[in-house]
Design an enzyme around this catalytic site. Structure first.
Site, PDB file in Angstrom:
ATOM      1  N   GLU A  13      -0.516   4.863  -0.540  1.00 31.49           N
ATOM      2  CA  GLU A  13      -1.303   6.078  -0.821  1.00 31.49           C
ATOM      3  C   GLU A  13      -0.426   7.308  -0.658  1.00 31.49           C
ATOM      4  OE1 GLU A  13      -4.679   6.001   1.759  1.00 31.49           O
ATOM      5  OE2 GLU A  13      -5.755   4.562   0.516  1.00 31.49           O
ATOM      6  N   TYR A  38       0.853  -1.197   0.000  1.00 27.81           N
ATOM      7  CA  TYR A  38       0.000   0.000   0.000  1.00 27.81           C
ATOM      8  C   TYR A  38       0.884   1.241   0.000  1.00 27.81           C
ATOM      9  CZ  TYR A  38      -4.997  -0.223  -0.006  1.00 27.81           C
ATOM     10  OH  TYR A  38      -6.288  -0.315  -0.429  1.00 27.81           O
ATOM     11  N   LYS A  98      -1.017   0.747 -25.085  1.00 24.88           N
ATOM     12  CA  LYS A  98      -1.329   0.631 -26.521  1.00 24.88           C
ATOM     13  C   LYS A  98      -0.004   0.726 -27.279  1.00 24.88           C
ATOM     14  CE  LYS A  98      -6.078   2.213 -26.046  1.00 24.88           C
ATOM     15  NZ  LYS A  98      -6.360   2.827 -24.753  1.00 24.88           N
ATOM     16  N   ARG A 158      -1.117  -2.434 -18.580  1.00 18.08           N
ATOM     17  CA  ARG A 158      -2.373  -1.677 -18.650  1.00 18.08           C
ATOM     18  C   ARG A 158      -2.318  -0.592 -17.592  1.00 18.08           C
ATOM     19  NH1 ARG A 158      -5.133  -4.443 -21.848  1.00 18.08           N
ATOM     20  NH2 ARG A 158      -6.705  -2.834 -21.803  1.00 18.08           N
ATOM     21  N   THR A 183      -2.990   6.259 -22.070  1.00 19.84           N
ATOM     22  CA  THR A 183      -2.854   4.913 -21.529  1.00 19.84           C
ATOM     23  C   THR A 183      -1.396   4.515 -21.723  1.00 19.84           C
ATOM     24  OG1 THR A 183      -3.501   4.026 -23.679  1.00 19.84           O
ATOM     25  CG2 THR A 183      -5.211   4.127 -21.998  1.00 19.84           C
ATOM     26  N   ASP A 196      -5.851  13.695 -25.021  1.00 13.43           N
ATOM     27  CA  ASP A 196      -5.806  12.294 -24.605  1.00 13.43           C
ATOM     28  C   ASP A 196      -5.126  11.544 -25.753  1.00 13.43           C
ATOM     29  OD1 ASP A 196      -6.234   9.617 -24.190  1.00 13.43           O
ATOM     30  OD2 ASP A 196      -8.364   9.803 -23.697  1.00 13.43           O
TER      31      ASP A 196
HETATM   32  C1  LIG Z   1      -8.583   7.766 -26.383  1.00 17.99           C
HETATM   33  C2  LIG Z   1      -8.781   6.824 -25.236  1.00 17.99           C
HETATM   34  N1  LIG Z   1      -8.841   7.323 -23.988  1.00 17.99           N
HETATM   35  C3  LIG Z   1      -9.033   6.531 -22.922  1.00 17.99           C
HETATM   36  C4  LIG Z   1      -9.149   5.169 -23.066  1.00 17.99           C
HETATM   37  C5  LIG Z   1      -9.449   4.340 -21.854  1.00 17.99           C
HETATM   38  O1  LIG Z   1      -8.418   3.564 -21.469  1.00 17.99           O
HETATM   39  P1  LIG Z   1      -8.663   2.354 -20.438  1.00 17.99           P
HETATM   40  O2  LIG Z   1      -9.349   1.300 -21.187  1.00 17.99           O
HETATM   41  O3  LIG Z   1      -7.278   2.026 -19.975  1.00 17.99           O
HETATM   42  O4  LIG Z   1      -9.491   2.922 -19.319  1.00 17.99           O
HETATM   43  C6  LIG Z   1      -9.059   4.601 -24.332  1.00 17.99           C
HETATM   44  C7  LIG Z   1      -9.183   3.141 -24.478  1.00 17.99           C
HETATM   45  O5  LIG Z   1      -9.295   2.552 -25.481  1.00 17.99           O
HETATM   46  C8  LIG Z   1      -8.879   5.448 -25.455  1.00 17.99           C
HETATM   47  O6  LIG Z   1      -8.839   4.967 -26.699  1.00 17.99           O
END
Ligand SMILES: Cc1ncc(COP(=O)(O)O)c(C=O)c1O
Length: 427
Positions: free
Chosen positions: A49, A47, A222, A228, A219, A193
């Site tokens: 936090e 843990y 990918k 993950r 993320t 994002d």
């Molecule tokens: C652009 C985008 N943002 C966020 C996510 C979410 O990621 P996670 O599945 O790890 O929550 C994805 C997942 O495919 C994504 O394509």
């Protein structure tokens, strides 16, 4: 404790599935054995936090070093000035940002889910569309491209509090600079994002969002090829001209607000075993070998795009700048759902996907999304892409002929056997 054979048998079964098929899901990849080793390590027991050096639990000396390494490496990789590596996933990273910078009811502007956006960018079935007031921009019907002048006009007219750049299924680059200009005019925050193309961005193959966006999320599993998870970064916009406050009513720098958006805002203890995996993956991404990998990912995507077009498939926008493409199957009279279900019988994994201006439901869809990150990790190159497309075409054109599909599957299994995965990893 008795070994749970049932679960370990299933893990072996999944390993065989991954090894024997062609993986084209654009959001998937095969992480390295050392990343998987870290995720299965004793770090899962801890843990922690809080942040390195400022924890709510004792015994964090070791994980502090692990997490600091992950932060330093991801900053170096993207040229960021600040990062939080604790988000459990991409969705969690986006939730943490929104909690930190928005109040319920604030207006947000994101890329339309049905044009290739993500649920967390304002979809009404997601927290982002339930808690905030979502508005959307999209692609042009004729070109499949985003018209940046229209996006700028929309930012000016909607005056949202937060604008979100980025997508799950857009094969072209983003004009962060134009978006930021309009955001500055109306006092909006700009978040990118980059979950999908982050690996290509890290190695300079696409426009750099950190130069122009207040906040960048991604993320890590990918194109970055890590475990993950998620990450939040900032370039240079640490000031808080909006006077945004913490839940305790204190005005703080943006980075500190984002830290508290993650913990205690939306998460509890960080997953230090996953953070160790992130640190390893970021270290791998810093190498020239990874640079060559992402170049190959893009070259493969372009070769695959050409092969689809040569076979008469309708690729949205007609090309790709990154690792993925979206294919409209309406001209072939096949739905996305039928394509997904048929291709899996041949051990080809893709996902059905809405295409812009789709007339079918999200459960059926008119298209499929394919990406080259995983097959490139496997060692496939441009010359292999027409062969993959040939397999896809043969399978789809024979969707009522299970015998022919079985023949394709055997050919694929034999081919993939020549590209072993997870060498030296027994997990
Ligand atoms: C652009 C985008 N943002 C966020 C996510 C979410 O990621 P996670 O599945 O790890 O929550 C994805 C997942 O495919 C994504 O394509």
């Amino acid at each position: 404790m008795k070994r749970d054979e049932k679960i370990f048998e299933l893990i072996q079964k999944e390993r065989v599935r991954q090894e024997s098929g062609i993986e084209l899901i654009a959001s998937e990849n095969f992480t390295s054995p050392q990343v998987m080793e870290a995720m299965g390590s004793v770090l899962t027991n801890k843990y922690a936090e809080g942040l390195p050096g400022k924890r709510y639990y004792g015994g964090c000396e070791v994980v502090d070093v692990v997490e600091t390494l992950a932060i330093e490496r991801v900053k170096e990789l993207f040229g960021a000035s600040w990062a939080n590596v604790q988000p459990h996933s991409g969705a969690q990273a986006n939730a943490a940002v929104m909690l930190a910078v928005l109040k319920p009811g604030d207006k947000i502007l994101g890329f339309d889910l049905s044009h290739g956006g993500h649920l967390t960018h304002g979809s009404t079935v997601n927290f982002s569309g339930k808690l905030y007031e979502p508005t959307f921009y999209g692609v042009e019907k004729e070109t499949g491209l985003i018209d940046w002048n229209k996006v700028v006009d929309q930012i000016r007219s909607e005056k949202p509090k937060l604008v979100i750049a980025g997508a799950s299924a857009y094969s072209r680059d983003w004009n962060y600079e134009a978006m930021r200009g309009a955001c500055d005019e109306v006092g909006a925050l700009l978040m990118a994002d980059i979950s999908h193309p982050s690996g290509l961005i890290a190695k300079g193959l696409l426009n750099d969002p950190l130069k122009h966006c207040h906040i960048v999320t991604s993320t890590t599993h990918k194109t970055l090829r890590g475990p993950r998870g998620g990450v939040i970064m900032m370039g240079e916009d640490f000031e808080n001209p909006w006077g945004l406050k913490t839940p305790k009513g204190k005005t703080r720098m943006m980075s500190s607000l984002l830290d508290s958006g993650v913990f205690p805002g939306t998460q509890g203890g960080p997953l230090e075993h996953v953070i160790a995996g992130k640190a390893i993956a970021f270290g791998e991404c810093l190498t020239d070998e990874y640079g060559a990998y992402v170049q190959q990912v893009r070259a493969n995507a372009q070769a695959m795009n050409k092969a689809f077009i040569d076979k008469g498939y309708d690729v949205i926008s007609g090309g790709t700048d990154n690792h993925l493409m979206l294919i409209d199957l309406r001209s072939k009279n096949i739905s996305g759902k039928l394509a997904e279900n048929t291709l899996i019988k041949a051990d080809i994994t893709i996902n059905k996907n809405m295409v812009p201006f789709d007339d079918k439901s999200p459960f059926v869809t008119s298209g499929i999304r394919v990406g080259t990150a995983a097959v490139t990790t496997r060692g496939l190159v441009e010359a292999d892409m027409p062969r993959i497309v040939e397999f896809i075409d043969r399978t789809l054109m024979n969707h009522e002929n299970d015998n022919e599909i079985a023949v394709v599957r055997e050919e694929i299994n034999a081919w993939m056997n020549q590209f072993p995965l997870f060498k030296g990893y027994e997990g």
